[in-house]
Design an enzyme around this catalytic site. Structure first.
Site, PDB file in Angstrom:
ATOM      1  N   LYS A  26       0.835  -1.202   0.000  1.00  0.00           N
ATOM      2  CA  LYS A  26       0.000   0.000   0.000  1.00  0.00           C
ATOM      3  C   LYS A  26       0.867   1.249   0.000  1.00  0.00           C
ATOM      4  O   LYS A  26       0.620   2.201  -0.748  1.00  0.00           O
ATOM      5  CB  LYS A  26      -0.902   0.023   1.232  1.00  0.00           C
ATOM      6  CG  LYS A  26      -1.756   1.283   1.341  1.00  0.00           C
ATOM      7  CD  LYS A  26      -2.202   1.575   2.756  1.00  0.00           C
ATOM      8  CE  LYS A  26      -1.065   2.078   3.612  1.00  0.00           C
ATOM      9  NZ  LYS A  26      -1.502   2.535   4.948  1.00  0.00           N
ATOM     10  N   GLY A  97      -4.634   7.684   5.032  1.00  0.00           N
ATOM     11  CA  GLY A  97      -3.682   8.677   5.505  1.00  0.00           C
ATOM     12  C   GLY A  97      -2.637   9.031   4.469  1.00  0.00           C
ATOM     13  O   GLY A  97      -2.271  10.202   4.318  1.00  0.00           O
ATOM     14  N   ARG A 125      -8.038  12.374  12.367  1.00  0.00           N
ATOM     15  CA  ARG A 125      -6.605  12.103  12.269  1.00  0.00           C
ATOM     16  C   ARG A 125      -5.852  13.397  11.973  1.00  0.00           C
ATOM     17  O   ARG A 125      -6.228  14.164  11.089  1.00  0.00           O
ATOM     18  CB  ARG A 125      -6.326  11.045  11.194  1.00  0.00           C
ATOM     19  CG  ARG A 125      -7.002   9.716  11.495  1.00  0.00           C
ATOM     20  CD  ARG A 125      -6.765   8.692  10.406  1.00  0.00           C
ATOM     21  NE  ARG A 125      -5.364   8.305  10.310  1.00  0.00           N
ATOM     22  CZ  ARG A 125      -4.890   7.444   9.409  1.00  0.00           C
ATOM     23  NH1 ARG A 125      -5.731   6.885   8.529  1.00  0.00           N
ATOM     24  NH2 ARG A 125      -3.622   7.130   9.373  1.00  0.00           N
ATOM     25  N   GLN A 172       4.810  10.423   7.207  1.00  0.00           N
ATOM     26  CA  GLN A 172       4.002  10.811   6.046  1.00  0.00           C
ATOM     27  C   GLN A 172       4.095  12.308   5.769  1.00  0.00           C
ATOM     28  O   GLN A 172       4.039  12.735   4.612  1.00  0.00           O
ATOM     29  CB  GLN A 172       2.553  10.383   6.237  1.00  0.00           C
ATOM     30  CG  GLN A 172       2.359   8.875   6.177  1.00  0.00           C
ATOM     31  CD  GLN A 172       0.925   8.453   6.392  1.00  0.00           C
ATOM     32  OE1 GLN A 172       0.028   9.287   6.500  1.00  0.00           O
ATOM     33  NE2 GLN A 172       0.692   7.152   6.463  1.00  0.00           N
ATOM     34  N   ASP A 297       3.230  -0.388  11.756  1.00  0.00           N
ATOM     35  CA  ASP A 297       2.089  -1.159  11.261  1.00  0.00           C
ATOM     36  C   ASP A 297       2.207  -2.644  11.576  1.00  0.00           C
ATOM     37  O   ASP A 297       1.243  -3.395  11.420  1.00  0.00           O
ATOM     38  CB  ASP A 297       1.907  -0.953   9.755  1.00  0.00           C
ATOM     39  CG  ASP A 297       1.276   0.390   9.434  1.00  0.00           C
ATOM     40  OD1 ASP A 297       0.744   1.036  10.359  1.00  0.00           O
ATOM     41  OD2 ASP A 297       1.311   0.797   8.254  1.00  0.00           O
ATOM     42  N   ASN A 320       2.583   6.990  18.155  1.00  0.00           N
ATOM     43  CA  ASN A 320       1.846   7.363  16.939  1.00  0.00           C
ATOM     44  C   ASN A 320       0.709   6.401  16.612  1.00  0.00           C
ATOM     45  O   ASN A 320      -0.166   6.725  15.798  1.00  0.00           O
ATOM     46  CB  ASN A 320       2.800   7.458  15.743  1.00  0.00           C
ATOM     47  CG  ASN A 320       3.553   8.773  15.714  1.00  0.00           C
ATOM     48  OD1 ASN A 320       3.197   9.711  16.421  1.00  0.00           O
ATOM     49  ND2 ASN A 320       4.598   8.849  14.909  1.00  0.00           N
ATOM     50  N   ARG A 375      -6.157  -3.314  10.415  1.00  0.00           N
ATOM     51  CA  ARG A 375      -5.072  -4.019  11.103  1.00  0.00           C
ATOM     52  C   ARG A 375      -5.551  -4.678  12.402  1.00  0.00           C
ATOM     53  O   ARG A 375      -5.043  -5.742  12.780  1.00  0.00           O
ATOM     54  CB  ARG A 375      -3.904  -3.071  11.363  1.00  0.00           C
ATOM     55  CG  ARG A 375      -3.374  -2.463  10.078  1.00  0.00           C
ATOM     56  CD  ARG A 375      -1.887  -2.290  10.034  1.00  0.00           C
ATOM     57  NE  ARG A 375      -1.493  -1.686   8.761  1.00  0.00           N
ATOM     58  CZ  ARG A 375      -1.335  -2.353   7.630  1.00  0.00           C
ATOM     59  NH1 ARG A 375      -1.519  -3.663   7.608  1.00  0.00           N
ATOM     60  NH2 ARG A 375      -0.992  -1.725   6.512  1.00  0.00           N
ATOM     61  N   LYS A 400      -9.456  -2.201   3.159  1.00  0.00           N
ATOM     62  CA  LYS A 400      -8.630  -0.994   3.107  1.00  0.00           C
ATOM     63  C   LYS A 400      -7.254  -1.277   2.520  1.00  0.00           C
ATOM     64  O   LYS A 400      -6.708  -0.462   1.772  1.00  0.00           O
ATOM     65  CB  LYS A 400      -8.503  -0.395   4.507  1.00  0.00           C
ATOM     66  CG  LYS A 400      -7.850   0.977   4.557  1.00  0.00           C
ATOM     67  CD  LYS A 400      -7.907   1.539   5.966  1.00  0.00           C
ATOM     68  CE  LYS A 400      -7.539   3.012   5.972  1.00  0.00           C
ATOM     69  NZ  LYS A 400      -6.168   3.287   5.571  1.00  0.00           N
TER      70      LYS A 400
END
Length: 418
Positions: A26, A97, A125, A172, A297, A320, A375, A400
């Site tokens: 992703k 995001g 977010r 990001q 992640d 985070n 997740r 997603k």
């Protein structure tokens, strides 16, 4: 919102053996889509992920005049003039995001009024630090709540200069500024402040993708880069499998003492979440302290695996996770405690999992509130491999990033019941 369906994962009584091909990354797919949209010409992206997050990115590009074709289930062909047109409507990016942050910075390079928005989860977010950085660069941009929606009045290119941003906040934001910088009016220096660089590996992914599309980037020490205003050129770009998705399969293999062939060695991944493979390989003797700052992640996977470890595990460097698709620290703690009271506890921004190998083979009645977070759904399916009575709420939220997740488990012989 999706209806709150429930899926039950049935325990397995044999090692999981077979071959599963994880979907494309992703993180890399959305970087490649953005860069292909900024480039002049036609780019062919192979091995790509087709999911909710990449769909909203591709649809946003189409709304701005970029041609995005999909000849098969793992390829995007992107044709662009390198100039985007302001659409008549807001760019709706769901809860993606990457798409939201990357596009927010990139849009400052074009003329017109843009609005970047998302769903109810994305509107919680944070994006304020990126907005503040762009404002300091002279961009007319606002996000009154500190979260989407974001309004941008583009004036045809980022100004040359130097911008500082706290590297602890989100990789990001850093990636968004770096990728946008190549399309500005002059060279842009992006410098990180703060004691550490959060998820540095994702910045490295960004730099590699930028260079593949022709950007000129010069490192200045360990925490700053000078991006020349060269723009991007179209290219053919292959996307590796998703390392975050691979962690669920590595963990399933470890839990069942199986042998799952992913078609790619763990050390062949360039994504930072692949670091988790070394920890998974140490199961059931995972370390007592795991720093998740560079593989965030993968932490949900490791947290559920830790429930079956031989010793407790403390996860640090994961603050985070509170501002991901949901507060993942709390969601993980709540889910683990639904399986067994006291199995996990939050301590500040750390998560402590009190390992209990004796849970394997037991029966519970645990309804896992996923908060529609892909997740959380995928990681708690792992618990269902060893414990009877694990019920996953809103299982379709896996679309997603891994739409075929439940089918992948079924192909290995796992019974999933809706």
């Amino acid at each position: 919102m999706r209806p709150q369906a429930t899926l039950t994962v049935m325990p397995v009584e044999r090692p999981l053996v077979g071959r599963v091909s994880p979907p494309g990354s992703k993180s890399i797919t959305n970087r490649a889509l953005l860069l292909a949209g900024l480039a002049k010409g036609t780019s062919r992206l192979t091995g790509a992920l087709k999911s909710d997050d990449t769909r909203v990115m591709s649809e946003a590009l189409r709304l701005m005049g970029v041609q995005v074709d999909e000849p098969d289930d793992s390829t995007f062909v992107v044709t662009s003039s390198g100039h985007w047109q302001a659409p008549q409507q807001a760019l709706f990016l769901g809860n993606a995001g990457t798409a939201t942050r990357f596009l927010t910075a990139a849009l400052a390079n074009f003329e017109g009024d843009f609005v970047v928005d998302g769903d109810e989860y994305m509107r919680k977010r944070p994006i304020g630090p990126l907005v503040d950085a762009l404002q300091r660069m002279g961009v007319e941009i606002s996000a009154p709540s500190g979260c989407p929606p974001v309004a941008i009045k583009g004036k045809g290119g980022l100004q040359a200069g130097r911008i500082e941003i706290d590297g602890n906040l989100s990789s990001q934001y850093v990636s968004a500024l770096l990728m946008a910088g190549a399309c500005g009016k002059g060279s842009l220096e992006v410098a990180l402040t703060g004691s550490e660089i959060g998820a540095r590996g994702y910045v490295d992914l960004t730099l590699a993708a930028m260079q593949a599309f022709g950007a000129e980037v010069q490192a200045i020490g360990d925490a700053a880069w000078k991006v020349s205003a060269t723009g991007y050129h179209a290219t053919d770009f292959h996307i590796e499998p998703d390392a975050s998705a691979a962690t669920y399969l590595w963990a399933a293999q470890a839990l069942t003492e199986g042998n799952i062939d992913l078609g790619v060695a763990s050390d062949a991944f360039t994504q930072p979440d692949a670091l988790a493979s070394q920890i998974i390989d140490s199961f059931p003797n995972m370390p007592a302290v795991i720093d998740g700052s560079q593989m965030q992640d993968a932490i949900p996977t490791l947290a559920v695996l830790a429930a079956f470890n031989r010793q407790p595990v403390r996860f640090v460097g994961i603050a985070n996770l509170r501002v991901k698709e949901c507060d993942r620290i709390s969601a993980l703690c709540d889910g683990l405690c639904a399986i067994a009271p006291g199995l996990a506890v939050e301590e500040g921004d750390d998560l402590i999992v009190h390992a209990n190998p004796a849970l394997a083979g037991t029966t519970v009645n645990a309804l896992i509130d996923t908060h529609s977070d892909h997740r959380i759904a995928m990681c708690f399916a792992l618990a269902g491999l060893k414990i009877k009575g694990i019920h996953i709420q809103d299982p379709d939220c896996v679309a997603k990033t891994y739409p075929g997740y439940w089918d992948a488990l079924a192909s290995l012989g796992v019974s999933v019941q809706r």
